[in-house]
Enzyme design. Sequence first.
Site, short mmCIF file in Angstrom:
data_model
loop_
_atom_site.label_atom_id
_atom_site.label_comp_id
_atom_site.label_asym_id
_atom_site.label_seq_id
_atom_site.Cartn_x
_atom_site.Cartn_y
_atom_site.Cartn_z
CE LYS A 32 17.68 46.98 -44.68
NZ LYS A 32 17.72 48.41 -45.00
CD GLU A 88 27.16 46.66 -45.73
OE1 GLU A 88 26.31 47.44 -45.22
OE2 GLU A 88 26.89 45.89 -46.68
CD GLU A 106 20.23 56.52 -40.79
OE1 GLU A 106 19.03 56.22 -40.93
OE2 GLU A 106 21.16 55.72 -40.97
CD GLU A 123 19.21 48.92 -47.82
OE1 GLU A 123 19.71 49.41 -46.80
OE2 GLU A 123 19.79 48.05 -48.50
#
Length: 466
Positions: A223, A451, A272, A316
């Site tokens: 990734k 996205e 986050e 993920e």
Amino acid sequence: MIEVKEKQFTVELEAAVQSVQTDQKNKLFSYTEKINQVNLYRFLEKAGILELPRTFWSSATEAFQLAGAGHAFELSAEASRYRYDQVEQEWNALLDDAVIYNPYHTSGTGVVALGGFSFDPLKPQTKLWENFPESHFSIPSYILTHADGKYYLTINRLIHTAETYSSVLEELQNNRQALMDNMEIPLNSSGLRIQSKQEIAPDLWKETIKKATDVMKKTAVDKIVLAREVRLHFNQSANIPDILNRLVNTQPNSYVFGYEMGEDCFLGATPERLVKVKDDEVLSTCLAGTAPRGDTIEEDEQIANNLFQDPKNREEHDYVVQMIRSTMEAYCTDIMVPDEPVVHQYKTLQHLYTPVRAKLKENHRIFSIISGLHPTPALGGTPRRDALAFIRDNELLDRGWYGAPIGWMDSNNHGEFAVALRSALIQKDEASLFAGCGIVEDSVPESEYEETKIKLMPMLSVLGVD
């Protein structure tokens, strides 16, 4: 003017000046008092009029806010992998000599440092981020704290050996009055509008995604997170307090931050958390796996269920959880991790969410956790070293502080850092916005582009786009 306990303040200040003169060593003086309710955004507005650099933090999960004006002391470090250690050493040395009056020991009172780091100290800095060092923390000269329904004012001042008590007292009294008088006046509303929006090289960004997927087909890289930039031009200079106020009001469950350096301000509303420390209690959270909100309750629930059941997003997410657990094992005990995530919903997005709790070992501090966690696979990729090398060589922007740790710590051994997402670098009547996504072997460039458009919307809506 908000009345202060003048006698107590003068006694403590005089003792601090005497200590500096006796030891012939500069020391930080810090004085905290409880005050009546005040408007933190009005305080920031007045700080701007006085041309004092401003800092701001609002917690995502509790009624906790910090607003700072001025730099009483600054901490920084060189661009290297030792930057966390350097800042921590400076912080500890400052506290060792500081003269602190704080009878409350509430989080965010006493000596408080707010600041952050760049995403990658090995990435050459561009002109865009020239006002932001690789790491920088400010102990504000004046800081308002809103915690547990109460309000506090902390005054910080580095006292030099040649200074007299009377001169320092006069300066602090005058500045306090200038900042704290007339706080009842409403905050100015800016009427900010976006005049133009420029997407920086979107086609090249999609080509970089294709390059990343080709690398993953041939190597062990799983990734790579790639970010892109959008440049805005406004009808006038941005009103920072007004933007921060709107972010807090429109982005519930997000950490709202603002950090001003020179004429630039890096601000945002990120969902986050990286890590929170209170005494020896540690909390980190994994927020990996993203989907939009639905237009109806039924559609919203279906999207959330699809996100929860999606093998790619769950894999993920679990990878990030295991990375956090592994980091915690080096610095903590009593690690607790739920068996599976839940879906946390925000205004425009929803994410898979897992909290990780632990107890901090002796002789470790918040920077120990930060150094192990940053960047998480959600911001860099996996394996970390290979993903960062690809980003460093191929990403089309200098991330600066985007995607990096930003937060606060205090002399009570409390602190909290978030990952600087959903953010913008405001430069008078212009701004750069940033958004990224995780690229895997089968990623489709156009889908990843869409996205990032979703992730840009919270900030765009606050800055003037419907």
